[in-house]
Design a protein around this motif. Structure first.
Motif, PDB file in Angstrom:
ATOM      1  N   LYS A   8      68.747  24.858 -53.519  1.00  0.00           N
ATOM      2  CA  LYS A   8      67.624  25.781 -53.406  1.00  0.00           C
ATOM      3  C   LYS A   8      67.478  26.321 -51.990  1.00  0.00           C
ATOM      4  N   TYR A  29      67.865  32.962 -53.335  1.00  0.00           N
ATOM      5  CA  TYR A  29      68.312  33.236 -54.706  1.00  0.00           C
ATOM      6  C   TYR A  29      69.710  33.820 -54.601  1.00  0.00           C
ATOM      7  N   HIS A  30      70.651  33.247 -55.320  1.00  0.00           N
ATOM      8  CA  HIS A  30      72.024  33.741 -55.322  1.00  0.00           C
ATOM      9  C   HIS A  30      72.167  34.754 -56.452  1.00  0.00           C
ATOM     10  N   ASP A  31      72.186  36.025 -56.104  1.00  0.00           N
ATOM     11  CA  ASP A  31      72.335  37.117 -57.068  1.00  0.00           C
ATOM     12  C   ASP A  31      73.821  37.266 -57.391  1.00  0.00           C
ATOM     13  N   HIS A  40      63.445  35.863 -49.112  1.00  0.00           N
ATOM     14  CA  HIS A  40      62.187  36.575 -48.879  1.00  0.00           C
ATOM     15  C   HIS A  40      61.521  35.995 -47.637  1.00  0.00           C
ATOM     16  N   LEU A  91      63.600  38.979 -58.536  1.00  0.00           N
ATOM     17  CA  LEU A  91      64.546  37.881 -58.750  1.00  0.00           C
ATOM     18  C   LEU A  91      64.124  36.637 -57.989  1.00  0.00           C
ATOM     19  N   VAL A  92      63.743  36.810 -56.742  1.00  0.00           N
ATOM     20  CA  VAL A  92      63.357  35.670 -55.909  1.00  0.00           C
ATOM     21  C   VAL A  92      62.088  35.024 -56.445  1.00  0.00           C
ATOM     22  N   THR A  93      61.078  35.819 -56.783  1.00  0.00           N
ATOM     23  CA  THR A  93      59.822  35.241 -57.254  1.00  0.00           C
ATOM     24  C   THR A  93      59.961  34.580 -58.627  1.00  0.00           C
ATOM     25  N   ARG A  94      60.843  35.105 -59.458  1.00  0.00           N
ATOM     26  CA  ARG A  94      61.077  34.470 -60.755  1.00  0.00           C
ATOM     27  C   ARG A  94      61.729  33.104 -60.560  1.00  0.00           C
ATOM     28  N   CYS A  95      62.612  33.011 -59.587  1.00  0.00           N
ATOM     29  CA  CYS A  95      63.335  31.768 -59.325  1.00  0.00           C
ATOM     30  C   CYS A  95      62.453  30.739 -58.613  1.00  0.00           C
ATOM     31  N   HIS A  96      61.638  31.193 -57.668  1.00  0.00           N
ATOM     32  CA  HIS A  96      60.805  30.301 -56.848  1.00  0.00           C
ATOM     33  C   HIS A  96      59.374  30.807 -56.881  1.00  0.00           C
ATOM     34  N   GLY A 100      57.735  31.964 -53.711  1.00  0.00           N
ATOM     35  CA  GLY A 100      58.048  33.390 -53.647  1.00  0.00           C
ATOM     36  C   GLY A 100      56.856  34.287 -53.867  1.00  0.00           C
TER      37      GLY A 100
END
Length: 108
Positions: A8, A29-31, A40, A91-96, A100
């Motif tokens: 993470k 976040y690894h896109d 972020h 993407l970042v906020t969905r993951c964390h 995030g």
């Protein structure tokens, strides 16, 4: 060359004007679709200022305490804007979610 990040956290190394590296442990976040690592942070942070001046960075997997957990890799960073920023932020906020979204809400 494809790379895989499993944790993470990463240590993000940005560089001061004199070339001295500054290590910051951050959530990421690894896109995989875009082959990018997204982070972020506040727009006025030191990281952003250093990246805007010198986009060369290094990253390595780390634990929450910043202890390295993988090889160091070189890359180039940039500050995202517009639609690209909105997509990345989603993407970042969905993951964390807590790390995030909550800081964004508190910045308002």
């Amino acid at each position: 060359m494809p790379f895989q990040l499993r944790g993470k956290y990463i240590n993000l190394y940005t560089f001061r004007r004199n070339g001295q590296p500054v290590k910051t442990t951050v959530l990421f976040y690894h896109d995989r679709d875009g082959g990018r690592v997204l982070v972020h942070t506040g727009y006025r942070s030191g990281k952003v200022k250093r990246i805007m001046r010198n986009p060369e960075v290094m990253i390595e997997e780390a634990d929450i305490f910043g202890r390295p957990r993988g090889p160091r890799m070189r890359g180039r960073a940039r500050v995202l804007e517009g639609d690209e920023r909105s997509r990345a932020l989603g993407l970042v906020t969905r993951c964390h979610f807590v790390c995030g979204y909550l800081p964004l809400w508190l910045q308002r």
